[in-house]
Design a protein around this motif. Structure first.
Motif, mmCIF file in Angstrom:
data_model
loop_
_atom_site.group_PDB
_atom_site.id
_atom_site.type_symbol
_atom_site.label_atom_id
_atom_site.label_comp_id
_atom_site.label_asym_id
_atom_site.label_seq_id
_atom_site.Cartn_x
_atom_site.Cartn_y
_atom_site.Cartn_z
ATOM 1 N N GLU A 135 37.778 46.298 31.379
ATOM 2 C CA GLU A 135 38.329 44.967 31.115
ATOM 3 C C GLU A 135 39.087 44.436 32.325
ATOM 4 O OE1 GLU A 135 41.280 42.563 28.048
ATOM 5 O OE2 GLU A 135 41.368 44.747 28.096
ATOM 6 N N ARG A 136 38.652 43.272 32.800
ATOM 7 C CA ARG A 136 39.343 42.604 33.908
ATOM 8 C C ARG A 136 39.947 41.310 33.370
ATOM 9 N NH1 ARG A 136 37.203 41.801 40.107
ATOM 10 N NH2 ARG A 136 38.767 40.270 40.735
ATOM 11 N N PHE A 137 41.218 41.072 33.704
ATOM 12 C CA PHE A 137 41.889 39.896 33.176
ATOM 13 C C PHE A 137 42.893 39.341 34.183
ATOM 14 C CE2 PHE A 137 43.970 43.760 31.707
ATOM 15 C CZ PHE A 137 45.311 43.551 32.017
ATOM 16 N N ALA A 139 46.479 37.923 35.345
ATOM 17 C CA ALA A 139 47.853 38.297 35.035
ATOM 18 C C ALA A 139 48.793 37.623 36.030
ATOM 19 C CB ALA A 139 48.019 39.815 35.098
ATOM 20 N N GLU A 177 44.776 39.638 39.331
ATOM 21 C CA GLU A 177 43.880 40.110 38.287
ATOM 22 C C GLU A 177 44.066 41.614 38.173
ATOM 23 O OE1 GLU A 177 39.848 38.756 38.818
ATOM 24 O OE2 GLU A 177 40.404 36.747 38.186
ATOM 25 N N GLU A 185 51.678 51.207 30.122
ATOM 26 C CA GLU A 185 51.837 50.036 29.261
ATOM 27 C C GLU A 185 53.308 49.897 28.919
ATOM 28 O OE1 GLU A 185 49.221 49.736 25.884
ATOM 29 O OE2 GLU A 185 47.639 50.797 26.971
ATOM 30 N N ASP A 222 53.398 44.319 25.762
ATOM 31 C CA ASP A 222 52.142 43.637 26.078
ATOM 32 C C ASP A 222 51.871 43.593 27.578
ATOM 33 O OD1 ASP A 222 51.694 43.126 23.389
ATOM 34 O OD2 ASP A 222 52.682 41.163 23.451
ATOM 35 N N ALA A 223 52.752 44.166 28.373
ATOM 36 C CA ALA A 223 52.631 44.118 29.831
ATOM 37 C C ALA A 223 52.271 45.502 30.373
ATOM 38 C CB ALA A 223 53.941 43.633 30.448
ATOM 39 N N TYR A 224 52.105 45.560 31.681
ATOM 40 C CA TYR A 224 51.771 46.799 32.374
ATOM 41 C C TYR A 224 52.720 46.937 33.554
ATOM 42 C CZ TYR A 224 47.701 45.983 29.539
ATOM 43 O OH TYR A 224 46.893 45.737 28.462
ATOM 44 N N GLN A 240 42.295 45.187 36.339
ATOM 45 C CA GLN A 240 41.206 45.812 35.607
ATOM 46 C C GLN A 240 41.687 47.146 35.069
ATOM 47 O OE1 GLN A 240 37.220 45.550 37.081
ATOM 48 N NE2 GLN A 240 36.558 47.350 35.934
ATOM 49 N N GLU A 255 51.943 40.721 33.568
ATOM 50 C CA GLU A 255 51.834 40.103 32.251
ATOM 51 C C GLU A 255 50.567 39.273 32.194
ATOM 52 O OE1 GLU A 255 55.642 38.136 32.713
ATOM 53 O OE2 GLU A 255 56.578 39.574 31.335
ATOM 54 N N ARG A 256 49.797 39.444 31.118
ATOM 55 C CA ARG A 256 48.566 38.680 30.962
ATOM 56 C C ARG A 256 48.854 37.185 31.069
ATOM 57 N NH1 ARG A 256 43.939 41.287 28.503
ATOM 58 N NH2 ARG A 256 44.405 43.499 28.171
#
Length: 139
Positions: A92-94, A96, A86, A55, A58-60, A88, A137-138
């Motif tokens: 949780e999958r979102f 980005a 996307e 992390e 707010d990003a990965y 996961q 980034e989401r």
């Protein structure tokens, strides 16, 4: 904490997805894994990859190392063509957006990732290719 497993490639992705990361989130040497979903640049088909991440606000962060080979990993070439991805993490999958860390950002981000996986420094020594840090980034 669930124990670490030592899977690789497609079996790692499959087990991670089957268990919402219960198996596969924790990996070697205390690293954590996310699943990155990209679209094949030629086929448009979904591709999935288990990658070490950290992390960062707010990003990965992930590293496009491919073990220090001169060619980048296919997932990186795919996200260069289409940065809408996307991610996961556990269950949780979102959506980005992927981007390469800027020259100003990279040293600190690289240090974060090399702390997570010290082999990244060795991988960079093996190739003339500048190994990128990718910021997810989401959306």
């Amino acid at each position: 904490m669930t124990s670490a497993i030592d899977l690789h490639g497609a079996p790692h992705v499959a087990r991670y997805l089957e268990t919402d990361g219960e198996d596969g989130f924790y990996w070697r040497n205390g690293t954590t894994i996310l699943i990155l979903f990209t679209k094949g640049r030629k086929t448009g088909e979904e591709r999935s990859h288990a990658l070490i991440f950290r992390e960062h606000g707010d990003a990965y962060l992930v590293v496009a190392s491919k073990g220090g080979t001169d060619a980048p990993p296919a997932w990186f070439v795919n996200l260069e063509a289409d940065p809408a991805v996307e991610v996961q993490i556990k269950g949780e999958r979102f959506a980005a957006t992927a981007r390469v860390a800027t020259p100003a950002e990279k040293p600190e981000m690289w240090a974060t990732m090399a702390e997570a996986w010290p082999d990244y420094d060795e991988y960079q020594k093996k190739t003339d290719r500048e190994i990128p840090v990718v910021v997810l980034e989401r959306a």
